[in-house]
Design a protein around this motif. Structure first.
Motif, PDB file in Angstrom:
ATOM      1  N   ILE A  19       0.869  -1.176   0.000  1.00 29.77           N
ATOM      2  CA  ILE A  19       0.000   0.000   0.000  1.00 29.77           C
ATOM      3  C   ILE A  19       0.906   1.227   0.000  1.00 29.77           C
ATOM      4  N   LEU A  20       0.769   2.061  -1.025  1.00 26.79           N
ATOM      5  CA  LEU A  20       1.597   3.256  -1.116  1.00 26.79           C
ATOM      6  C   LEU A  20       0.827   4.463  -0.602  1.00 26.79           C
ATOM      7  N   LYS A  21       1.460   5.186   0.293  1.00 27.70           N
ATOM      8  CA  LYS A  21       0.873   6.410   0.842  1.00 27.70           C
ATOM      9  C   LYS A  21       1.797   7.555   0.493  1.00 27.70           C
ATOM     10  N   GLY A  22       1.635   8.077  -0.720  1.00 29.57           N
ATOM     11  CA  GLY A  22       2.488   9.160  -1.182  1.00 29.57           C
ATOM     12  C   GLY A  22       1.966  10.509  -0.727  1.00 29.57           C
ATOM     13  N   LYS A  23       2.730  11.532  -1.050  1.00 29.11           N
ATOM     14  CA  LYS A  23       2.322  12.879  -0.678  1.00 29.11           C
ATOM     15  C   LYS A  23       1.200  13.383  -1.576  1.00 29.11           C
ATOM     16  N   ASN A  24       1.091  12.821  -2.784  1.00 28.02           N
ATOM     17  CA  ASN A  24       0.032  13.224  -3.697  1.00 28.02           C
ATOM     18  C   ASN A  24      -1.178  12.318  -3.517  1.00 28.02           C
ATOM     19  N   THR A  25      -2.348  12.927  -3.460  1.00 24.19           N
ATOM     20  CA  THR A  25      -3.567  12.129  -3.344  1.00 24.19           C
ATOM     21  C   THR A  25      -3.972  11.630  -4.729  1.00 24.19           C
ATOM     22  N   LYS A  26      -4.602  10.491  -4.762  1.00 21.31           N
ATOM     23  CA  LYS A  26      -4.998   9.869  -6.024  1.00 21.31           C
ATOM     24  C   LYS A  26      -6.512   9.686  -6.053  1.00 21.31           C
ATOM     25  N   ASP A  27      -7.012   9.252  -7.210  1.00 21.19           N
ATOM     26  CA  ASP A  27      -8.458   9.131  -7.423  1.00 21.19           C
ATOM     27  C   ASP A  27      -9.171   8.349  -6.333  1.00 21.19           C
ATOM     28  N   PHE A  28      -8.630   7.199  -5.972  1.00 22.75           N
ATOM     29  CA  PHE A  28      -9.296   6.319  -5.021  1.00 22.75           C
ATOM     30  C   PHE A  28      -8.514   6.189  -3.717  1.00 22.75           C
ATOM     31  N   GLY A  29      -7.698   7.172  -3.387  1.00 21.11           N
ATOM     32  CA  GLY A  29      -6.956   7.183  -2.133  1.00 21.11           C
ATOM     33  C   GLY A  29      -5.662   6.396  -2.200  1.00 21.11           C
ATOM     34  N   HIS A  30      -5.100   6.126  -1.029  1.00 18.96           N
ATOM     35  CA  HIS A  30      -3.847   5.376  -0.928  1.00 18.96           C
ATOM     36  C   HIS A  30      -4.081   3.926  -1.317  1.00 18.96           C
ATOM     37  N   GLY A  31      -3.047   3.299  -1.881  1.00 18.03           N
ATOM     38  CA  GLY A  31      -3.172   1.895  -2.216  1.00 18.03           C
ATOM     39  C   GLY A  31      -2.202   1.483  -3.305  1.00 18.03           C
ATOM     40  N   PHE A  32      -2.478   0.340  -3.915  1.00 15.47           N
ATOM     41  CA  PHE A  32      -1.689  -0.209  -5.008  1.00 15.47           C
ATOM     42  C   PHE A  32      -2.599  -0.266  -6.224  1.00 15.47           C
ATOM     43  N   TYR A  33      -2.272   0.536  -7.240  1.00 12.87           N
ATOM     44  CA  TYR A  33      -3.137   0.709  -8.407  1.00 12.87           C
ATOM     45  C   TYR A  33      -2.759  -0.226  -9.549  1.00 12.87           C
ATOM     46  N   CYS A  34      -3.771  -0.843 -10.129  1.00 16.23           N
ATOM     47  CA  CYS A  34      -3.622  -1.707 -11.291  1.00 16.23           C
ATOM     48  C   CYS A  34      -4.744  -1.390 -12.276  1.00 16.23           C
ATOM     49  N   THR A  35      -4.699  -2.037 -13.427  1.00 13.70           N
ATOM     50  CA  THR A  35      -5.742  -1.889 -14.443  1.00 13.70           C
ATOM     51  C   THR A  35      -5.889  -3.197 -15.209  1.00 13.70           C
ATOM     52  N   ILE A  36      -7.061  -3.389 -15.816  1.00 14.41           N
ATOM     53  CA  ILE A  36      -7.250  -4.550 -16.690  1.00 14.41           C
ATOM     54  C   ILE A  36      -6.816  -4.232 -18.118  1.00 14.41           C
ATOM     55  N   ILE A  37      -6.446  -2.976 -18.375  1.00 12.17           N
ATOM     56  CA  ILE A  37      -6.056  -2.529 -19.719  1.00 12.17           C
ATOM     57  C   ILE A  37      -4.526  -2.440 -19.796  1.00 12.17           C
ATOM     58  N   ARG A  38      -3.918  -3.394 -20.485  1.00 15.45           N
ATOM     59  CA  ARG A  38      -2.456  -3.435 -20.544  1.00 15.45           C
ATOM     60  C   ARG A  38      -1.866  -2.144 -21.123  1.00 15.45           C
ATOM     61  N   GLU A  39      -2.473  -1.604 -22.176  1.00 15.08           N
ATOM     62  CA  GLU A  39      -1.961  -0.381 -22.807  1.00 15.08           C
ATOM     63  C   GLU A  39      -1.931   0.778 -21.817  1.00 15.08           C
ATOM     64  N   GLN A  40      -2.901   0.827 -20.934  1.00 15.74           N
ATOM     65  CA  GLN A  40      -2.926   1.879 -19.914  1.00 15.74           C
ATOM     66  C   GLN A  40      -1.769   1.705 -18.936  1.00 15.74           C
ATOM     67  N   ALA A  41      -1.505   0.475 -18.525  1.00 11.53           N
ATOM     68  CA  ALA A  41      -0.368   0.212 -17.629  1.00 11.53           C
ATOM     69  C   ALA A  41       0.943   0.597 -18.313  1.00 11.53           C
ATOM     70  N   GLU A  42       1.035   0.351 -19.614  1.00  7.47           N
ATOM     71  CA  GLU A  42       2.231   0.749 -20.350  1.00  7.47           C
ATOM     72  C   GLU A  42       2.379   2.266 -20.354  1.00  7.47           C
ATOM     73  N   ARG A  43       1.261   2.996 -20.523  1.00 12.65           N
ATOM     74  CA  ARG A  43       1.321   4.469 -20.467  1.00 12.65           C
ATOM     75  C   ARG A  43       1.792   4.925 -19.087  1.00 12.65           C
ATOM     76  N   TRP A  44       1.294   4.285 -18.028  1.00 16.39           N
ATOM     77  CA  TRP A  44       1.737   4.629 -16.668  1.00 16.39           C
ATOM     78  C   TRP A  44       3.244   4.412 -16.563  1.00 16.39           C
ATOM     79  N   ALA A  45       3.718   3.268 -17.073  1.00 15.77           N
ATOM     80  CA  ALA A  45       5.133   2.902 -16.939  1.00 15.77           C
ATOM     81  C   ALA A  45       6.037   3.836 -17.735  1.00 15.77           C
ATOM     82  N   LYS A  46       5.578   4.302 -18.867  1.00 14.42           N
ATOM     83  CA  LYS A  46       6.420   5.111 -19.755  1.00 14.42           C
ATOM     84  C   LYS A  46       6.707   6.509 -19.202  1.00 14.42           C
ATOM     85  N   ARG A  47       6.183   6.819 -18.036  1.00 12.69           N
ATOM     86  CA  ARG A  47       6.541   8.081 -17.366  1.00 12.69           C
ATOM     87  C   ARG A  47       7.940   7.975 -16.743  1.00 12.69           C
TER      88      ARG A  47
END
Length: 153
Positions: A19-47
């Motif tokens: 569970i990640l509790k960063g300084k920035n708040t996210k859409d659904f609060g603290h936690g570990f974020y995943c997706t069922i859309i592989r292309e979206q995960a790739e976009r997240w990773a490419k940052r």
């Protein structure tokens, strides 16, 4: 409930999610974020300099406190606003559409009173589908089984 595959985009292989509790708040609060859309995960990773997508098999524990937004509704919008403002919730897992940067700018304008709720909904049209699952508790993380990971380009 059956098994499904989810993806996490980041800068390293994550065999044991936390569970990640960063300084920035996210859409659904603290936690570990995943997706069922592989292309979206790739976009997240490419940052990151070393983009990595970790893959998990998930079997949901129906005994957990799960909130699912099947559509972008006023309840979804209000929940994101609350979480982004630091409100803590007691859900183990939250599932729904993601407020990407463009959508979050509209949320900020709505919060600041620059646009109305109706104007927000007129503007909030995704160019591509989005999806996120936030595993918000230690019990929720037990639903994840690490399957593999790969660096993406």
């Amino acid at each position: 409930m059956g098994k499904m595959t989810v993806y996490h985009g980041g800068y390293t292989i994550v065999k044991n999610p936390k569970i990640l509790k960063g300084k920035n708040t996210k859409d659904f609060g603290h936690g570990f974020y995943c997706t069922i859309i592989r292309e979206q995960a790739e976009r997240w990773a490419k940052r990151y300099d070393r983009p990595v997508v970790s893959v998990y098999t998930v079997r949901m524990n129906t005994g957990l406190n799960i909130l699912e937004f099947r559509e972008m509704t006023n309840a979804w919008l209000d929940f994101i606003i609350d979480c982004r403002n630091g409100t803590i919730h007691d859900y183990d897992i939250v599932i729904g559409a993601m407020a990407n940067d463009q959508i979050y700018n509209y949320i900020a304008d709505y919060i600041d009173g620059v646009i109305t709720r109706d104007q927000f909904w007129s503007l909030a049209k995704f160019k591509y589908p989005t999806h996120q699952i936030n595993f918000c508790s230690t019990e929720a993380l037990k639903c994840l089984d690490f399957a593999s990971a790969e660096e993406v380009s």
